[in-house]
Design an enzyme around this catalytic site. Structure first.
Site, PDB file in Angstrom:
ATOM      1  CG  ASP A   1     -10.785  15.299 -14.683  1.00 14.64           C
ATOM      2  OD1 ASP A   1     -10.088  14.794 -15.578  1.00 14.64           O
ATOM      3  OD2 ASP A   1     -11.748  14.719 -14.154  1.00 14.64           O
TER       4      ASP A   1
ATOM      5  CE1 TYR B   1     -17.202  10.081 -15.841  1.00 12.50           C
ATOM      6  CE2 TYR B   1     -16.809  10.052 -13.485  1.00 12.50           C
ATOM      7  CZ  TYR B   1     -17.098   9.392 -14.657  1.00 12.50           C
ATOM      8  OH  TYR B   1     -17.276   8.034 -14.626  1.00 12.50           O
TER       9      TYR B   1
ATOM     10  CE  LYS C   1     -13.289   7.086 -18.076  1.00  9.70           C
ATOM     11  NZ  LYS C   1     -13.642   8.285 -17.349  1.00  9.70           N
TER      12      LYS C   1
ATOM     13  NE  ARG D   1      -2.778   0.467   3.403  1.00  6.69           N
ATOM     14  CZ  ARG D   1      -2.015   0.668   4.475  1.00  6.69           C
ATOM     15  NH1 ARG D   1      -1.292   1.768   4.578  1.00  6.69           N
ATOM     16  NH2 ARG D   1      -1.982  -0.219   5.441  1.00  6.69           N
TER      17      ARG D   1
HETATM   18  C1  LIG Z   1     -14.049   8.671 -16.057  1.00  4.37           C
HETATM   19  C2  LIG Z   1     -13.747  10.024 -15.563  1.00  4.37           C
HETATM   20  C3  LIG Z   1     -13.508  10.266 -14.195  1.00  4.37           C
HETATM   21  C4  LIG Z   1     -13.642   9.183 -13.142  1.00  4.37           C
HETATM   22  O1  LIG Z   1     -12.670   8.204 -13.267  1.00  4.37           O
HETATM   23  P1  LIG Z   1     -12.910   6.657 -12.881  1.00  4.37           P
HETATM   24  O2  LIG Z   1     -11.611   6.038 -13.296  1.00  4.37           O
HETATM   25  O3  LIG Z   1     -14.096   6.178 -13.671  1.00  4.37           O
HETATM   26  O4  LIG Z   1     -13.153   6.589 -11.414  1.00  4.37           O
HETATM   27  C5  LIG Z   1     -13.173  11.543 -13.816  1.00  4.37           C
HETATM   28  N1  LIG Z   1     -13.095  12.560 -14.711  1.00  4.37           N
HETATM   29  C6  LIG Z   1     -13.330  12.362 -16.015  1.00  4.37           C
HETATM   30  C7  LIG Z   1     -13.232  13.519 -16.957  1.00  4.37           C
HETATM   31  C8  LIG Z   1     -13.657  11.099 -16.493  1.00  4.37           C
HETATM   32  O5  LIG Z   1     -13.914  10.932 -17.801  1.00  4.37           O
END
Ligand SMILES: *Cc1c(COP(=O)(O)O)cnc(C)c1O
Length: 382
Positions: free
Chosen positions: A170, A98, A195, A46
């Protein structure tokens, strides 16, 4: 070093014991110590794991960051970051973030006493007015999902810093290939590595990075304390994914641009939301802060909800699925699928129309993607 080279090499050395060029999957929870307290820098997975460390080094280098931390998902990264704040702290957040971010902030963290205000971050005046004496953080996402709104990271960071507000960005949609939030003034860059960074739709993961030593230490402490870390196997997969990030993003961008232009010229399309088009309301900012518009496109079909369904059900290459950023193309209907939890009146305010379709353009041949979309439109017309 250029980013294409960083993507392949940063964070990784041939394995010292065997010379293996690829970082091994250190599938271990603990590490044997020579004497009590005498170890090689690894005590418990961890806290430290060599495969995760290689990934963190690689992703941090891609974002031009000194400190980087990997998480079990994008949501795990956000949750861990928000634990830097306490009851009564106020966080300003973009109004088209998101859906999972919105849910985490409004349904989980609000219950714990953090205060959130959602504001259109494309409007600097609205953001300035929303800053309060207890505002500690600004949560930005650009381009946004699904409306592809672009916020001016440089201007917003400058505004936030006048008021000692920490700026999070983000960067999931643009990736460090097309947008460099830390260089534009943001304090922390955040990703869902699920992604584009992983890029192959086979892992859920998250990441955060900063150049601020004190912030980095807090994130590291929370990463270990909260424990929402990725396993070695998932870390390895994302590390394999980033090797092709630069070439993949170039292909996503070329297909994205071609598909956006095709849609814009199509008689059954009302509006196209894509930051690479001159018709995009923040085209000028997008040109200034992004070096590519990427593979995400939203557009409104000129027709009914049933027309949008017919369109989606007649696509053969674009798969009907949530998520984005993989090599394969996906299509979805935000009002029914990803954004169903957003109340209808808020959806309307944001422009999430019943005819709105979101595409994640993969890296298949451009002509095949356009032919597929033509097939969808023909099905509506017949
Ligand atoms: C998918 C996504 C998230 C969340 O991420 P997870 O890996 O699904 O927890 C946050 N911000 C954006 C822009 C995303 O497309």
């Amino acid at each position: 070093m250029k980013i294409e080279t960083i993507a392949i090499h940063a964070g990784q050395e041939p394995d010292p014991s065997t010379g293996a060029i690829m970082t091994p999957v250190y599938q271990t929870s603990t590490y044997v110590q020579k004497a009590p307290g005498e170890h090689l820098g690894y005590e418990y997975s961890r806290s430290q794991n060599p495969t995760r460390e290689a990934l963190e080094g690689n992703l941090a280098a891609l974002e031009g960051a000194a400190y980087g931390y990997a998480f079990a998902s994008g949501c795990a990264a956000m949750t861990t970051l928000m634990h830097m704040y306490k009851q009564g702290d106020h966080i300003l957040c973009g109004d088209d973030v998101y859906g999972g971010t919105y849910r985490l902030f409004t349904k989980v963290l609000s219950e714990m006493g953090l205060e959130f205000t959602f504001v259109d971050t494309t409007d600097l005046e609205k953001v300035r007015e929303a800053i309060r004496p207890n505002t500690k953080a600004m949560w930005l996402e650009t381009p946004t999902n699904p409306m592809m709104k672009v916020s001016d990271l440089r201007a917003l960071s400058a505004l936030a810093h006048e008021r000692q507000v920490t700026v999070f960005c983000d960067n999931t949609f643009a990736t460090p290939i097309f947008q460099r939030p830390l260089e534009l003034g943001c304090d922390v860059v955040v990703h869902s590595t699920t992604k584009y960074l992983n890029g192959h739709s086979d892992v859920v993961g998250g990441f955060a990075a900063t150049n601020d030593k004190a912030l980095g230490e807090k994130i590291a402490f929370n990463q270990n304390s909260i424990g929402a870390v990725p396993g070695p196997w998932d870390s390895w997969l994302v590390l394999r994914g980033t090797k092709t990030l630069a070439v993949r993003m170039k292909a996503h961008n070329e297909n994205g641009m071609a598909v956006a232009e095709f849609l814009e010229a199509h008689p059954r399309v009302k509006t196209v939301y894509y930051p690479g088009l001159k018709s995009h309301p923040q085209y000028v900012i997008a040109q200034a802060q992004m070096s590519g518009a990427g593979g995400m496109i939203s557009f409104v079909i000129d027709g009914t909800l049933d027309d949008a369904k017919t369109f989606l059900m007649n696509l053969k290459i674009f798969a009907l699925a949530e998520s984005l950023g993989g090599v394969e193309s996906l299509a979805e209907h935000p009002a029914i699928m990803t954004h169903a939890s957003v109340p209808p009146e808020v959806r309307e305010e944001l422009g999430i129309d019943d005819g709105l379709v979101r595409l994640s353009c993969g890296i298949e041949a451009m002509d095949d993607l356009i032919d597929d979309l033509k097939r969808g439109f023909e099905a509506i017309n017949s």
